[in-house]
Write an enzyme that holds these catalytic residues in place. Structure first.
Site, mmCIF file in Angstrom:
data_model
loop_
_atom_site.group_PDB
_atom_site.id
_atom_site.type_symbol
_atom_site.label_atom_id
_atom_site.label_comp_id
_atom_site.label_asym_id
_atom_site.label_seq_id
_atom_site.Cartn_x
_atom_site.Cartn_y
_atom_site.Cartn_z
ATOM 1 N N ASP A 1 0.808 -1.066 0.143
ATOM 2 C CA ASP A 1 -0.115 -0.063 -0.135
ATOM 3 C C ASP A 1 1.109 1.230 -0.009
ATOM 4 O O ASP A 1 1.583 1.588 0.977
ATOM 5 C CB ASP A 1 -0.936 -0.196 1.221
ATOM 6 N N GLU B 1 -10.166 -8.742 0.198
ATOM 7 C CA GLU B 1 -10.043 -10.347 0.349
ATOM 8 C C GLU B 1 -10.995 -10.582 1.236
ATOM 9 O O GLU B 1 -11.123 -10.295 2.280
ATOM 10 C CB GLU B 1 -8.473 -10.547 0.396
ATOM 11 N N THR C 1 -4.046 -15.467 -4.676
ATOM 12 C CA THR C 1 -2.953 -15.020 -4.754
ATOM 13 C C THR C 1 -1.736 -15.765 -4.829
ATOM 14 O O THR C 1 -1.918 -17.209 -4.586
ATOM 15 C CB THR C 1 -3.169 -13.687 -4.128
ATOM 16 N N GLU D 1 -3.621 -14.151 -9.101
ATOM 17 C CA GLU D 1 -2.764 -12.846 -9.068
ATOM 18 C C GLU D 1 -1.296 -13.486 -8.421
ATOM 19 O O GLU D 1 -1.335 -14.230 -7.605
ATOM 20 C CB GLU D 1 -3.275 -11.713 -8.374
ATOM 21 N N LEU E 1 3.139 -10.223 -5.066
ATOM 22 C CA LEU E 1 4.377 -9.072 -4.899
ATOM 23 C C LEU E 1 4.767 -8.844 -6.480
ATOM 24 O O LEU E 1 4.815 -9.955 -7.416
ATOM 25 C CB LEU E 1 5.328 -9.704 -3.962
#
Length: 591
Positions: A179, A264, A420, A458, A461
């Site tokens: 973020d 999530e 993820t 996805e 990182l």
């Protein structure tokens, strides 16, 4: 010609047999199962709704479509080799920067963004993913929505020839890994939290987390007379009405519904802004007064009024063995511990199920798919306790599958299971973290396919190296391509995290373009998703609610599907990496 017709009709016959025989243990391509299932269900359901999206098709329309499909199959020429390979195509999307719309609701640097988007298009990228921040759009007050900046952005993306995955971002930006900006929840929500801090998730010490409203207030009218679920529903309705032209045009293909921190489906168990650091086990987040009351009621109902929420589960950065709850033969294995973990994880299932049901009603008839993101909590996966998963709400142990019930819940909403950490290898992780991203991804994807839901993913990182891309490629097609048609297993799509100057660096972007080409099975960009079985029709009404007892039957562990060790569509190995390093050195000399 006769053999061609028979082979094509045979595909339809296979789908009919699937309906007659019920679930089968063999691996059948997910798209085949879903087409068969949808054909069966559409014939028995006729739902109409007002609004901008078309009515759900009648049984007569479905019968006509099936008849037309049979005729098309009889008349269609044999597939070319490229058309067969195209059925291995996995679309690639790129997540836009978090701050592409500023906290002041402004689309800045349109010219620069347009250049970047056109670069993605020339690289063969299929579309982009975008956070549509609640904290920006409804910041001025309850039901005071301002979509102007997002409409401008949507128009720009559409003009650049890209599709859009839109995230209904009901969470705060800031406080999580990656973020880079701060976008809080709407101020009028935070004001409510000032007078009633229990509207936020809370740990055992009483620390509040303002990332996302606790699910304890999902159905309590604490926000100017509205419940949290009503707020989320009203927001999605406003999005639908204000973006109707983009929805009707088929530009918006996915609506990913945010169901927790970072968007999530999980509890905020590992917040960096409260001191958590990898690989800490995290903390349970159910100590607000609303969830405490719900647990007390559940314990009394189970005949154990003496059972309490855990007080021995440690702190954010503890290890499992240092706590009474997660240590070997710890509380998590007792009847009281099992009761708590079942309640804690079931709350997450119910939360997601209710909001997705509302989302389904909002977008009913629209040509979109719903989606939900689930985080890859890979650390402590190889510890008996799976402590970090348990604090996040995933009751996953060696003898209990914590993810297949989520997939089963998503199946009733025709929703995509977005997971993820696709890029991670076990060998890249710290040994003391007992991390298992490889095994975790294999378990979760297999569970999704077994529950017949579309599975997407996805990277967790930002990565620009060939090893990471090859790992994503392997997970996208675990058994490789099939040169005669659809592969045995194939992900619905992959979203790359994230668009940045680093990604667009000449050398990084060169490798990324190769990655996109390999995801597309060495085929050119395909604007028609029907050619790779990703066609999105009008959203059907969610199926009847699945009783919790039936959801929990999916906790029975099953062997994951076998994955190959390496992808057959590599972006390059050791030699290519050596050349990359050489190019980096030469480039640095001339900078």
């Amino acid at each position: 010609m006769t053999s061609t017709i028979c082979s094509r009709l045979g595909g339809l016959g296979k789908r009919i047999r699937l309906l007659q025989q019920g679930p089968t243990p063999e691996i059948v391509p997910v798209y085949e199962v879903q087409k068969a299932r949808q054909t069966k269900e559409l014939g028995s359901r006729h739902v109409r709704r007002p609004g901008i999206c078309k009515a759900v098709r009648s049984p007569q329309a479905v019968a006509s479509e099936i008849s037309s499909t049979v005729k098309e199959k009889m008349q269609a020429p044999a597939l070319t080799d490229d058309e067969k390979m195209l059925q291995n195509y996995v679309p690639v999307y790129v997540m836009l920067p978090l701050e592409v719309i500023t906290v002041d609701n402004v689309l800045e640097n349109r010219t620069g963004l347009e250049k970047q988007l056109k670069g993605l298009r020339t690289a063969g990228v299929d579309g982009v993913m975008l956070d549509v921040w609640w904290g920006i759009v409804e910041s001025k007050g309850p039901k005071l929505y301002d979509w102007s900046a997002y409409r401008s952005l949507f128009q720009l993306v559409q003009e650049c020839g890209l599709k859009l995955q839109a995230i209904m971002s009901f969470h705060q930006c800031g406080g999580n890994v990656g973020d880079a900006v701060n976008i809080p929840l709407p101020q009028w929500i935070l004001d409510t939290g000032e007078s009633d801090p229990d509207v936020f998730y809370t740990n055992i010490k009483g620390n509040r987390n303002t990332e996302y409203l606790t699910m304890g207030v999902d159905n309590l009218p604490l926000f100017a007379g509205r419940t949290a679920v009503e707020i989320y529903t009203d927001y999605m309705k406003s999005f639908r009405d204000n973006m109707s032209d983009f929805l009707e045009a088929g530009f918006v293909i996915d609506i990913e519904v945010g169901l927790g921190p970072a968007g999530e489906l999980r509890y905020p168990s590992y917040p960096q802004n409260q001191g958590w650091a990898y690989p800490g086990i995290g903390e349970f987040q159910c100590y607000d007064k609303y969830l405490q009351a719900e647990f007390k009621e559940a314990a009394i109902g189970a005949g154990h009024p003496e059972w309490k929420l855990p007080d021995n589960a440690g702190e954010y950065n503890d290890t499992p063995e240092s706590t009474g709850f997660f240590r070997p033969n710890g509380t998590y294995l007792t009847e009281e511990g099992k009761f708590f973990l079942t309640w804690y994880s079931n709350k997450l299932l119910s939360h997601g199920d209710q909001i997705l049901d509302e989302a389904n009603e909002v977008f009913l008839g629209c040509k979109v798919k719903l989606a939900t993101k689930v985080s890859g909590i890979h650390w402590w996966y190889k510890d008996d306790s799976h402590a970090a998963e348990l604090t996040s709400g995933f009751y996953n142990l060696k003898d209990r599958d914590g993810y297949r019930p989520i997939a089963r819940m998503l199946s009733r909403h025709y929703a995509i299971f977005n997971f993820t950490c696709l890029e991670m290898r076990d060998s890249e992780q710290r040994a003391d973290a007992k991390s298992g991203p490889k095994e975790l991804v294999q378990q979760v994807l297999s569970g999704g396919w077994r529950e017949e839901v579309e599975v997407a993913g996805e990277n967790a990182l930002p990565r620009y190296d060939r090893a990471a891309y090859n790992k994503i490629l392997l997970n996208a097609r675990p058994n490789g391509v099939n040169r005669d048609g659809p592969p045995k297993l194939r992900m619905y799509g992959v979203t790359y995290l994230r668009l940045s100057d680093d990604l667009l660096d000449w050398n990084n972007f060169r490798i990324f373009k190769t990655f996109v080409k390999k995801m597309h099975a060495d085929q050119d960009f395909c604007p028609d998703p029907r050619k790779y079985n990703n066609y999105v029709g009008p959203l059907e009404r969610s199926k009847p609610k699945i009783p919790i007892e039936d959801l929990l039957k999916a906790t029975e562990p099953m062997e994951p599907f076998p994955f190959d060790e390496e992808t057959d569509m590599s972006v390059g190995g050791a030699i290519a990496i050596w050349l990359d390093n050489l190019i980096d050195k030469i480039t640095s000399i001339f900078k």
